[in-house]
Design an enzyme around this catalytic site. Structure first.
Site, short mmCIF file in Angstrom:
data_model
loop_
_atom_site.label_atom_id
_atom_site.label_comp_id
_atom_site.label_asym_id
_atom_site.label_seq_id
_atom_site.Cartn_x
_atom_site.Cartn_y
_atom_site.Cartn_z
N CYS A 28 0.61 -1.64 0.12
CA CYS A 28 -0.13 0.62 -0.01
C CYS A 28 0.65 0.66 -0.26
O CYS A 28 1.68 1.38 0.82
CB CYS A 28 -0.77 -0.04 1.43
SG CYS A 28 -1.38 1.84 1.41
N CYS A 38 -0.01 3.53 2.99
CA CYS A 38 0.34 3.32 4.30
C CYS A 38 2.47 3.35 4.36
O CYS A 38 2.77 3.94 5.18
CB CYS A 38 0.26 1.58 3.99
SG CYS A 38 -1.22 1.07 3.92
#
Length: 102
Positions: free
Chosen positions: A30, A33
């Site tokens: 991600c 993230c």
């Protein structure tokens, strides 16, 4: 203080923390993230008054489901064993600290 790797095996201990708990739900693939992760690390190092942990949603799907994670990154703050705040998506460090202190 170091960031804790949260698993279903150690979650009960984390939930029982006397301190406010910041949980970072993430995945290695991600992009957003990866933007939030260093901020979470900084908060853990700079603020011993908080317990900080990361939950990999790919390896801990039960915890992700229990928190209703549908998008990542998702940050959740727990106080007294209850979720008191959460946010989805990348956030600046100041906004994460506001969640913890709020």
């Amino acid at each position: 203080m170091a960031v804790l790797k949260i698993t279903k095996e150690n979650f009960a201990e984390v939930r029982a923390s006397e301190k406010p708990v910041l949980l970072d739900f993430y995945a290695d693939w991600c992009g957003p993230c990866k933007m939030v992760s260093p901020l979470v690390d900084e908060i853990a190092e700079e603020h011993s008054e908080f317990t900080v942990g990361k939950v990999n949603v790919d390896t801990q799907p039960e915890l992700a489901a229990a928190f209703g994670v549908s998008s990542i990154p998702m940050l959740a703050v727990m106080k007294g064993g209850r979720v008191t705040a959460h946010a989805v998506g990348a956030r600046p460090k100041s906004a994460i600290l506001d969640m913890l202190k709020g």
